[in-house]
Design an enzyme around this catalytic site. Structure first.
Site, PDB file in Angstrom:
ATOM      1  N   CYS A  94      46.808  65.857   1.113  1.00  0.00           N
ATOM      2  CA  CYS A  94      48.206  64.977   0.818  1.00  0.00           C
ATOM      3  C   CYS A  94      48.255  63.598   1.001  1.00  0.00           C
ATOM      4  O   CYS A  94      48.202  63.297   2.080  1.00  0.00           O
ATOM      5  CB  CYS A  94      49.428  65.875   1.037  1.00  0.00           C
ATOM      6  SG  CYS A  94      51.008  65.098   0.607  1.00  0.00           S
ATOM      7  N   LYS A 112      41.808  72.530   1.503  1.00  0.00           N
ATOM      8  CA  LYS A 112      41.698  71.644   0.273  1.00  0.00           C
ATOM      9  C   LYS A 112      41.886  70.237   0.811  1.00  0.00           C
ATOM     10  O   LYS A 112      42.885  69.807   1.493  1.00  0.00           O
ATOM     11  CB  LYS A 112      42.958  71.989  -0.741  1.00  0.00           C
ATOM     12  CG  LYS A 112      42.786  70.989  -1.810  1.00  0.00           C
ATOM     13  CD  LYS A 112      43.774  71.450  -2.786  1.00  0.00           C
ATOM     14  CE  LYS A 112      43.949  70.798  -4.204  1.00  0.00           C
ATOM     15  NZ  LYS A 112      45.038  69.480  -3.996  1.00  0.00           N
ATOM     16  N   ASP A 158      41.312  66.117 -12.772  1.00  0.00           N
ATOM     17  CA  ASP A 158      41.114  65.538 -14.194  1.00  0.00           C
ATOM     18  C   ASP A 158      40.717  66.616 -15.057  1.00  0.00           C
ATOM     19  O   ASP A 158      40.099  66.398 -16.166  1.00  0.00           O
ATOM     20  CB  ASP A 158      40.287  64.217 -14.564  1.00  0.00           C
ATOM     21  CG  ASP A 158      40.813  63.425 -13.801  1.00  0.00           C
ATOM     22  OD1 ASP A 158      42.066  63.161 -13.431  1.00  0.00           O
ATOM     23  OD2 ASP A 158      40.204  62.164 -13.537  1.00  0.00           O
ATOM     24  N   ASN A 210      37.857  69.640  -8.072  1.00  0.00           N
ATOM     25  CA  ASN A 210      39.046  69.414  -8.570  1.00  0.00           C
ATOM     26  C   ASN A 210      39.309  67.936  -9.081  1.00  0.00           C
ATOM     27  O   ASN A 210      38.831  66.977  -8.290  1.00  0.00           O
ATOM     28  CB  ASN A 210      40.127  69.973  -7.398  1.00  0.00           C
ATOM     29  CG  ASN A 210      41.568  69.338  -7.800  1.00  0.00           C
ATOM     30  OD1 ASN A 210      42.092  68.607  -6.922  1.00  0.00           O
ATOM     31  ND2 ASN A 210      42.009  69.965  -8.818  1.00  0.00           N
TER      32      ASN A 210
HETATM   33  C1  LIG Z   1      53.143  67.456  -9.139  1.00  0.00           C
HETATM   34  C2  LIG Z   1      52.160  67.459  -8.234  1.00  0.00           C
HETATM   35  C3  LIG Z   1      52.192  68.105  -6.920  1.00  0.00           C
HETATM   36  C4  LIG Z   1      51.288  68.317  -5.848  1.00  0.00           C
HETATM   37  N1  LIG Z   1      51.452  69.137  -4.798  1.00  0.00           N
HETATM   38  C5  LIG Z   1      50.262  69.560  -4.305  1.00  0.00           C
HETATM   39  C6  LIG Z   1      50.472  70.418  -3.115  1.00  0.00           C
HETATM   40  O1  LIG Z   1      51.565  70.803  -2.769  1.00  0.00           O
HETATM   41  N2  LIG Z   1      49.223  70.634  -2.308  1.00  0.00           N
HETATM   42  C7  LIG Z   1      48.124  69.939  -2.607  1.00  0.00           C
HETATM   43  O2  LIG Z   1      47.138  70.424  -2.008  1.00  0.00           O
HETATM   44  N3  LIG Z   1      47.956  69.358  -3.755  1.00  0.00           N
HETATM   45  C8  LIG Z   1      49.127  68.976  -4.484  1.00  0.00           C
HETATM   46  N4  LIG Z   1      48.994  68.102  -5.560  1.00  0.00           N
HETATM   47  C9  LIG Z   1      47.771  67.822  -6.070  1.00  0.00           C
HETATM   48  C10 LIG Z   1      46.922  68.518  -6.885  1.00  0.00           C
HETATM   49  O3  LIG Z   1      46.762  69.966  -6.489  1.00  0.00           O
HETATM   50  C11 LIG Z   1      45.599  68.098  -7.226  1.00  0.00           C
HETATM   51  O4  LIG Z   1      44.587  68.195  -6.497  1.00  0.00           O
HETATM   52  C12 LIG Z   1      45.620  66.848  -8.008  1.00  0.00           C
HETATM   53  O5  LIG Z   1      46.714  66.965  -9.159  1.00  0.00           O
HETATM   54  C13 LIG Z   1      44.334  66.774  -9.047  1.00  0.00           C
HETATM   55  O6  LIG Z   1      43.835  67.481  -9.716  1.00  0.00           O
HETATM   56  P1  LIG Z   1      44.320  67.558 -11.341  1.00  0.00           P
HETATM   57  O7  LIG Z   1      43.753  66.111 -11.771  1.00  0.00           O
HETATM   58  O8  LIG Z   1      43.634  68.816 -11.897  1.00  0.00           O
HETATM   59  O9  LIG Z   1      45.763  67.616 -11.435  1.00  0.00           O
HETATM   60  C14 LIG Z   1      49.936  67.959  -6.530  1.00  0.00           C
HETATM   61  C15 LIG Z   1      49.863  67.135  -7.621  1.00  0.00           C
HETATM   62  C16 LIG Z   1      50.905  66.929  -8.537  1.00  0.00           C
HETATM   63  C17 LIG Z   1      50.617  66.178  -9.661  1.00  0.00           C
END
Ligand SMILES: Cc1cc2nc3c(=O)[nH]c(=O)nc-3n(C[C@H](O)[C@H](O)[C@H](O)COP(=O)(O)O)c2cc1C
Length: 334
Positions: free
Chosen positions: A112, A155, A239, A237
């Site tokens: 995070c 993660k 995009d 993970n």
């Molecule tokens: C609205 C939002 C909330 C998120 N909350 C978390 C979370 O609680 N824990 C976490 O590990 N990642 C969190 N992420 C990151 C996502 O899990 C992910 O790693 C990131 O969006 C990249 O993946 P994507 O491109 O498939 O969206 C969050 C992302 C978004 C957009």
């Protein structure tokens, strides 16, 4: 110690990203209803659901409040609860609560980038630069689930200010989490650039994983050890927006065990279903039905969350179901 992985973990090739205010009970339920085959073992599309992240401090201070937030249903299994924090002992105690709640796994957030989490709580991606604490947290969490079927996963991102997979990935692999999910960006990059799926990064990560697996195999044969222990599984993970892209990544990186999808499932609860893999084929009526079903689930579970959560969730999802229809709006206006 390297353990025997639960069967669900060995079978799963996809996962829903943990996302605050997004992957709440109603959304996980909707995705599961649309995408889970009754017999997951025969399904290509078996996937893991993840909760939103939960603070270990919060969970320990007020377990009852979080118990309702961490409610899930059987169809959402396998389900992993994500925790964040910076104190190994608190992870150990919080994980025991998570185990009592019947989760299939516990995941440690080391990615995070939010300032409140990183700077004030030394948690999330702050652990990338505090490797000794990161290692202690993983060990303390593993200790809490010893003797159970629960998985312990991490993660994280590929670095803090710079890409630092050469140090960070081996540090994590040495602790043998059951699963490592890599968001292919640094903390500094937030989500402001394309995820680093390029060979120099993802390819190198799989080489490091291979080295680790080879060492494990060597140790096993040196010790005449025939038990079925396996090393850390790797999910990528960042995009990913379609099942075609997932297939492409599996073709490119044969050591990749799975893909976690975040924003790519907004407005597409059918994403993981074998039948409706291609979003283009979903018509207007189906999108509107999903929107209504989702709103009904939010209404049904509204007591678990505060009003702000319910409103922002509804707002986000409303937009995502109707976004593919924007061209329709334009046509009507014309
Ligand atoms: C609205 C939002 C909330 C998120 N909350 C978390 C979370 O609680 N824990 C976490 O590990 N990642 C969190 N992420 C990151 C996502 O899990 C992910 O790693 C990131 O969006 C990249 O993946 P994507 O491109 O498939 O969206 C969050 C992302 C978004 C957009």
């Amino acid at each position: 110690m390297i353990g025997i992985k639960p069967k669900w973990l060995l079978n799963s090739r996809m996962a829903i990203s943990p996302m605050v205010d997004v992957t709440d009970h109603p959304f996980r339920q909707l995705v599961s209803l649309y995408s889970k085959s009754k017999d997951q073992s025969s399904s290509k599309s078996s996937f893991i659901t993840w909760t939103e992240f939960v603070s270990v401090d919060g969970l320990l201070a007020n377990p009852n409040r979080f118990k309702s937030l961490l409610d899930y249903s059987e169809i959402q299994r396998p389900i992993v609860c994500q925790l964040f924090g910076s104190d190994p002992d608190k992870f150990n105690r919080a994980t025991k609560i998570v185990a009592d709640l019947g989760f299939d796994g516990v995941d440690i957030n080391m990615g995070c980038p939010v300032r409140k989490v990183v700077e004030r709580q030394s948690s999330g991606s702050a652990l990338i630069v505090d490797k000794p604490t990161a290692v202690s947290i993983i060990n303390a969490t593993k200790q809490a689930v010893a003797g159970t079927d629960m998985s312990v996963s991490v993660k994280t991102r590929i670095g803090f200010d710079e890409i630092e997979i050469e140090q960070w990935i081996p540090t994590l692999l040495q602790t043998n989490p059951d699963l490592l999910t890599l968001h292919l960006r640094t903390k500094k990059e937030l989500s402001n650039c394309p995820a680093h799926w390029e060979n120099e990064v993802m390819g190198r990560v799989t080489e490091l994983l291979k080295q680790h697996r080879d060492e494990h195999q060597q140790q096993k044969s040196n010790n005449n050890n025939n038990n079925k222990t396996t090393t850390t599984r790797l999910f990528g993970n960042g995009d990913i927006e379609s099942r075609l892209q997932i297939d492409e990544m599996f073709r490119r990186y044969s050591l990749l065990d799975g893909i976690m999808v975040g924003r790519g499932i907004y407005g597409k609860p059918w994403f993981f279903s074998d039948e409706n893999q291609h979003d283009d084929g979903i018509d207007l009526k189906c999108r509107l039905v999903a929107l209504v079903e989702h709103a009904l689930l939010i209404e049904q579970h509204k007591e678990k969350y505060d009003l702000q959560h319910n409103l922002s969730s509804l707002n986000l999802h409303l937009k995502s179901y109707t976004q593919p229809l924007c061209h329709l709006g334009e046509i009507i206006i014309r």
